[in-house]
Design an enzyme around this catalytic site. Sequence first.
Site, PDB file in Angstrom:
ATOM      1  N   LYS A   5       0.868  -1.186   0.000  1.00 26.95           N
ATOM      2  CA  LYS A   5       0.000   0.000   0.000  1.00 26.95           C
ATOM      3  C   LYS A   5       0.893   1.221   0.000  1.00 26.95           C
ATOM      4  O   LYS A   5       1.585   1.488   0.974  1.00 26.95           O
ATOM      5  CB  LYS A   5      -0.908   0.000   1.239  1.00 26.95           C
ATOM      6  CG  LYS A   5      -1.639   1.327   1.453  1.00 26.95           C
ATOM      7  CD  LYS A   5      -2.544   1.288   2.680  1.00 26.95           C
ATOM      8  CE  LYS A   5      -2.944   2.703   3.110  1.00 26.95           C
ATOM      9  NZ  LYS A   5      -3.833   2.692   4.291  1.00 26.95           N
ATOM     10  N   GLY A  38      -7.906   8.753  10.205  1.00 24.68           N
ATOM     11  CA  GLY A  38      -8.182   8.776  11.636  1.00 24.68           C
ATOM     12  C   GLY A  38      -9.188   9.823  12.085  1.00 24.68           C
ATOM     13  O   GLY A  38      -9.467   9.939  13.274  1.00 24.68           O
TER      14      GLY A  38
END
Lengths: 291, 284
Positions: free
Chosen positions: B112, B173
């Site tokens: 990723k 987040g």
Amino acid sequence: MRWRKYRKGSFGMKKLDFSLYVITAENYHPGKTMEEVMREALYGGADIVQLRHKTAKESELLEKARLLRGLTREFGVPFIVNDYPQLAIEADADGVHVGQEDHGLREARELLGPDRIVGVSTHSLDQAMAAEDGGADYIGVGPVYPTGTKPGRPAVTLNYVRQAARHVRIPWVAIGGIHLGNAQEVLDAGATRLCAVSAIVGSEDPAAVCRSLKAMISSSVSGAGEAEIMLNGGRHRTGSMTLQQLVEEKGLTGRRIVAEADGTIVPREEWSGLRLRSGMTVELVHFVGGG
Amino acid sequence: MRLGMHGEAGQKSTPDSWTIGGKILTSRFFLGTGRFPSPAVMLQALQASGAEVITFAVRRVNLDEVADDSILQHLPEGTLTYLPNTSGANNADEAVRIARLARAAGLGDWIKVEISADARTLLPDPVETLKATERLVKEGFTVLPYTSDDPILCRYLAEAGASAVMPGGAPIGTGLGILNPYNLGLIAEQSPVPVIVDAGLGSAKDAVQAMELGAAAVLANTPVAKAGDPVAMAEAMSLAIRAGRLARLAGRIPELPYASASSMEAGKLSSFAADAAWMEAAQG
């Protein structure tokens, strides 16, 4: 080590355990016999000897080989013949050393079989890898410096020594123009075995030169506590000689970690061959939670 | 295609499998492994999520810590696909370096790409992300770049050989959910490779929305790990992803400006009072 596959079970001279390789060169000691000079070198601690004489007739060479065979046997060190596999067999030498000529390694191996030593001169990492894959028992890495014994061959410099230290997995010996004045920088570049020719056989006192070189090698190789490396971003003084030892020192044995030295990933199987040097940057990384 | 929920939630009896880089997946939930209260909770959440792909980060070994803080020691071997990220990288060079380190661990070649150029938002650097994707594809990695929700950039990434694109819903987040559903819908509509909505989701509703917008999968970490009950939230997200996927396949109704009755007009017993008054006035 790779050579084990050739010799299952019993180990004779094939257990290549040497640090100072001496090669004959009679033109460097006029007035002294080869036997005298080599005996002195052996007294001084030479622990492998090669007979090299590019111009002698084969019959003359066989005679010299037999003489050196007897002498090396007295000291219990391996005896290698340069270039002549058949002659090596006839003189009951422990092995032969070949150059980069076509099929030299393969032909020597075919003639000598799996139990005798075959060494190969290499002048680049590609040649080293080819020799390793071809089943060489050890390789020469050089010429590190320009040398009178191999006139015309360009020196490979310490760069190749550093590469060899990182990548070569079979025993390898730095060779070419090495003497007491430059041996330390060759060792600092990662060599653990040295070969000297003229510096030893051409000296007034070959035994003393050998002793000095041996002392430098052993203090370099066991230079415990002397390397200061950058480890995971911090300065770290370590007694570990190799990356493998460093991993053990840090209690990371068996952990799934990845190691990088000076920006290059070092595969696990090369950890024990990678010598730590002062100034080296080592990163040990692993996986942590993340998204 | 019928995608009933046979038996227990999370049971992998659905024919709705999909593929990334030649790997067939049945779950559409990628679970991040960071910030869980403990490895044990992480493992339970993993189980509850039904995820087959998990992500993690590459970091220096903490040499002052004797205990093994590696994430891998806690994970069951051989059943999961590992998707390490390049978090911490600020440019393509650093991402490539981290990717190589990750691959050297011997757990596959998925990576990723995650390159942040801004500490406050951690938003992905589009230029460096594209560069890193190009380079890593050439090096044989299966590349899943985390990217801005920009349809054109996602197209470039797919053209560069990305095996999937992972646009963020909102900054990592934040739990803000999907800030630009229009863009995500567009990306899902046009993308030749699977679209995995990554980052910024807050709860199950965001996962449903992502899937209804046409995402192939959802990657979540913080909303699970930092939930009051991470294990329960893992299951909730898993169900939401399945619900959203089913809804997408089922085909939702169009949105209308006014009501449209569920029962037919004919035979109704009375009219709305307001309508009756209006009619009386008109007749009067």
